[in-house]
Design a protein around this motif. Structure first.
Motif, mmCIF file in Angstrom:
data_model
loop_
_atom_site.group_PDB
_atom_site.id
_atom_site.type_symbol
_atom_site.label_atom_id
_atom_site.label_comp_id
_atom_site.label_asym_id
_atom_site.label_seq_id
_atom_site.Cartn_x
_atom_site.Cartn_y
_atom_site.Cartn_z
ATOM 1 N N TYR A 81 2.995 -2.508 -3.155
ATOM 2 C CA TYR A 81 3.715 -2.168 -1.929
ATOM 3 C C TYR A 81 3.640 -3.289 -0.900
ATOM 4 O O TYR A 81 4.476 -3.382 -0.007
ATOM 5 N N ASP A 82 2.641 -4.159 -1.043
ATOM 6 C CA ASP A 82 2.486 -5.257 -0.096
ATOM 7 C C ASP A 82 3.110 -6.558 -0.603
ATOM 8 O O ASP A 82 3.039 -7.589 0.051
ATOM 9 N N SER A 171 -1.173 7.656 -0.901
ATOM 10 C CA SER A 171 -1.954 6.434 -0.700
ATOM 11 C C SER A 171 -1.763 5.866 0.696
ATOM 12 O O SER A 171 -2.686 5.287 1.277
ATOM 13 N N ARG A 172 -0.529 6.040 1.235
ATOM 14 C CA ARG A 172 -0.203 5.414 2.514
ATOM 15 C C ARG A 172 0.353 6.395 3.534
ATOM 16 O O ARG A 172 0.906 5.990 4.560
ATOM 17 N N GLN A 318 -6.176 6.746 3.922
ATOM 18 C CA GLN A 318 -5.053 5.949 3.456
ATOM 19 C C GLN A 318 -5.448 4.498 3.232
ATOM 20 O O GLN A 318 -6.304 3.952 3.937
ATOM 21 N N ALA A 319 -4.786 3.874 2.250
ATOM 22 C CA ALA A 319 -5.122 2.502 1.886
ATOM 23 C C ALA A 319 -4.902 1.534 3.039
ATOM 24 O O ALA A 319 -5.601 0.516 3.152
ATOM 25 N N ASN A 320 -3.942 1.837 3.899
ATOM 26 C CA ASN A 320 -3.614 0.930 5.002
ATOM 27 C C ASN A 320 -4.281 1.318 6.312
ATOM 28 O O ASN A 320 -3.906 0.813 7.375
ATOM 29 N N SER A 321 -5.270 2.205 6.269
ATOM 30 C CA SER A 321 -5.949 2.601 7.496
ATOM 31 C C SER A 321 -6.945 1.521 7.928
ATOM 32 O O SER A 321 -7.299 0.629 7.143
ATOM 33 N N TYR A 331 -10.865 6.089 0.717
ATOM 34 C CA TYR A 331 -9.693 5.865 -0.129
ATOM 35 C C TYR A 331 -10.125 5.656 -1.573
ATOM 36 O O TYR A 331 -10.988 4.824 -1.874
ATOM 37 N N LYS A 333 -8.843 4.338 -4.668
ATOM 38 C CA LYS A 333 -7.802 3.538 -5.308
ATOM 39 C C LYS A 333 -7.663 3.849 -6.793
ATOM 40 O O LYS A 333 -6.539 3.929 -7.319
#
Length: 613
Positions: A81-82, A171-172, A318-321, A331, A333
């Motif tokens: 996603y990144d 996840s996000r 969340q992965a982006n926290s 998280y 993963k």
């Protein structure tokens, strides 16, 4: 005069223009617009999709389980996603050739003569036939897969609803950046597929939204996947004050189903947790999904594929926290303690493909000008199911009652299922790939034939698996309330009308795209007619347009290339703008697309004409 007005207005904006809408080009993707700049007539078709240049993936786990990933799954897995991964791993042979040729508009033209997928057909031959030039299994020699269109009302009459309270763990974060609990109501996917007659050899389904997002669900469980047949494990309810979004956390507990539940309490669902094709959330029908100005999908419905967790666990951070590894619920993963089912739930589902496609068939092109590239299905609360399904064909002929002369361009269509075809010059038609139902008794369809100037006729036909049924229609002169062309009810001189009929029969009916425009005419003509009859100003505007565009239409009907002047283009654009005011959503979208085609030059690819500078 009024009769010709209706014919020309609808002919002008539907007969000359494409009515397709483009797919969602996400994550600032730049290559699809380059493809559409090279091939603008492929906008909104199945080629206007990530699968043009990217491939899905199939692999075998250590335990021997075969796992199939859709194009979206594979790309997101490899590229991330990144965008930190290697996207070249996901390219199919056509995508690789395009990249090697320079990844530009010119690159698409440069590789037209290649046979990227080594299936004996050149890339341009496959593109013209709406076949993927990077997929050796998708060739012009194949026919579209069996299919059926079903409305929400029809599904509610066919199947019993199933309701389940469940966690949507991501996840996000979901659309609002949060994980959440909700009660979804929908149809059990297994029961839906059994009712439509999926084949015993089917391995699973791939669900797809008009924005191109797709996800593949396996038929059976391997204990680490989202599956169709059977029941998912029961899940506990997880609550922590730190995680509660009311306290600044990442989990939304506002759903009515959360009331009275305590942390660790087992969630009881009558009939167990199932993979659902949901149409309600917390008792309300799902909002129709749509594409916003940023090309993002908003809304969930009318249908959302909702898988429960295969590894029921807590809603992790969340992965982006800012603090993904903090307690509680860091998280996960690798999904050791919980899986992210929310990320594998497709919103705005318009199509369900039953895999694998039968031998000799290719993708059914449900993203076309009739469906507004699939967005029209959402607006009309419809879904198409296609692929490895029990099916048969119906062929026949439409003739006059007296003399039995063949009727060309008669429309043959079903009361349900969305099957339709236009007759050829011999009055013959074929309805191919009609679903025959779950058993040997077959499925009964009411099939109608309509032609301008004749009374419609309907026959019941039983379609059985592998069979070719034959039905003949003999139509008597006259009209009835089912006549699809409303201009029959408005007086005018026959000479003008015959000119437009000739344009229809000698220009539009000569290509697959043109036949789609004829169908679009029959679909939108009633609304246009009522608008003209109810608005004298609009009717006067239409009269002026008639005088301006009649000459090039007459030239086209005579088999010659027409010249479209700047004044004529401006007059057509002015009328479409006026017609959009107060139009239905469907008609407005068609007109907007036509305006694009008019200004982009796409018109010249549809009919033999050129613009005068």
């Amino acid at each position: 005069m009024r009769k010709a007005l209706c014919m020309i207005i609808v002919t002008v904006f539907l007969g000359m223009g494409s009515a397709a809408f483009g797919a969602y080009h996400h994550m600032d993707e730049k290559d699809a617009p380059k493809f559409l700049q090279t091939y603008p007539d492929k906008t909104g078709t199945k080629l206007d999709d990530c699968a043009l240049c990217h491939a899905g993936n199939t692999y075998t786990t250590k335990s021997g389980t075969v796992v199939t990933e859709s194009v979206c799954q594979y790309c997101h897995g490899e590229y991330g996603y990144d965008g930190s991964g290697d996207i070249t791993k996901t390219l199919n042979p056509y995508g690789a050739a395009y990249m090697a040729a320079g990844r530009s508009v010119a690159a698409f033209a440069a590789i037209e003569g290649f046979d990227s997928d080594n299936d004996t057909y050149s890339n341009i031959t496959e593109i013209n036939a709406l076949r993927y030039p990077g997929d050796a299994l998708d060739t012009p020699a194949k026919v579209p897969a069996p299919h059926i269109f079903l409305t929400l009302d029809e599904l509610e009459n066919m199947l019993m609803p199933h309701e389940q309270f469940m966690l949507m763990n991501t996840s996000r974060g979901g659309s609002d950046g949060l994980d959440f609990y909700a009660t979804y109501t929908g149809f059990i996917m297994q029961e839906l597929l059994e009712a439509t007659g999926w084949a015993a050899e089917s391995t699973g389904v791939t669900v797809t939204a008009p924005d191109g997002y797709s996800y593949t669900y396996a038929r059976t469980s391997n204990n680490k996947n989202y599956f169709i047949e059977g029941t998912f494990p029961a899940a506990p309810f997880w609550y922590d004050a730190t995680a509660d979004s009311a306290n600044g956390g990442w989990v939304n507990y506002s759903a009515p189903g959360c009331t009275g539940r305590t942390n660790g309490q087992t969630i009881t669902v009558d009939g167990g947790l199932k993979l659902l094709l949901a149409y309600k959330v917390n008792g309300a029908y799902l909002d129709i999904a749509y594409q916003d100005d940023q090309n993002k999908l908003n809304g969930e419905g009318p249908f959302r594929a909702v898988p429960p967790q295969w590894n029921p666990g807590y809603p992790d951070r969340q992965a982006n926290s800012a603090t993904p590894d903090a307690e509680p619920w860091p998280y996960d993963k690798d999904e050791v303690n919980t899986d992210h089912n929310g990320g594998f739930s497709a919103r705005g589902v318009a199509a369900i493909r039953v895999d694998p496609l039968p031998e000799g068939t290719t993708e059914y092109d449900w993203r076309n000008n009739q469906t507004d590239a699939g967005w029209g299905l959402l607006n009309e609360q419809k879904i198409v199911v296609y692929g490895n399904l029990r099916n048969g064909n119906v062929k026949g002929k439409v003739t006059t009652f007296a003399g039995q002369k063949p009727l060309a361009n008669a429309l043959v269509y079903t009361g349900m299922g969305g099957y339709e075809a236009l007759t050829d010059a011999n009055g013959e038609f074929m309805l191919q790939g009609m679903l025959s139902g779950p058993d040997a008794e077959g499925k009964t369809y009411s099939i109608s034939a309509s032609a301008e100037g004749y009374r419609s006729k309907t026959e019941d036909v039983i379609v059985t698996e592998g069979d070719n049924q034959t039905v003949e229609f003999r139509l008597a002169p006259g009209s009835d309330n089912r006549t699809l062309c409303p201009i029959r009810h408005i007086d005018d001189n026959e000479t003008q009308v015959n000119m437009f009929r000739k344009f229809r029969d000698t220009v539009l009916a000569k290509s697959a795209a043109g036949k789609n425009y004829i169908r679009a005419y029959y679909g939108c003509a009633p609304e246009v007619t009522l608008r003209l009859l109810g608005d004298s100003g609009l009717r006067g505007h239409a009269g002026e347009l008639l005088q301006i565009v009649a000459p090039p239409v007459r030239t086209l009907a005579a088999g010659k290339q027409a010249v479209i002047t700047k004044q004529q283009l401006q007059s057509i654009a002015a009328f479409t703008t006026a017609l959009k005011k107060g139009a239905s959503r469907r008609l407005a979208r068609l007109l907007e697309r036509f305006e694009f085609d008019l200004t982009s030059g796409q018109l010249q690819k549809i009919v033999p004409c050129r613009y005068q500078q």
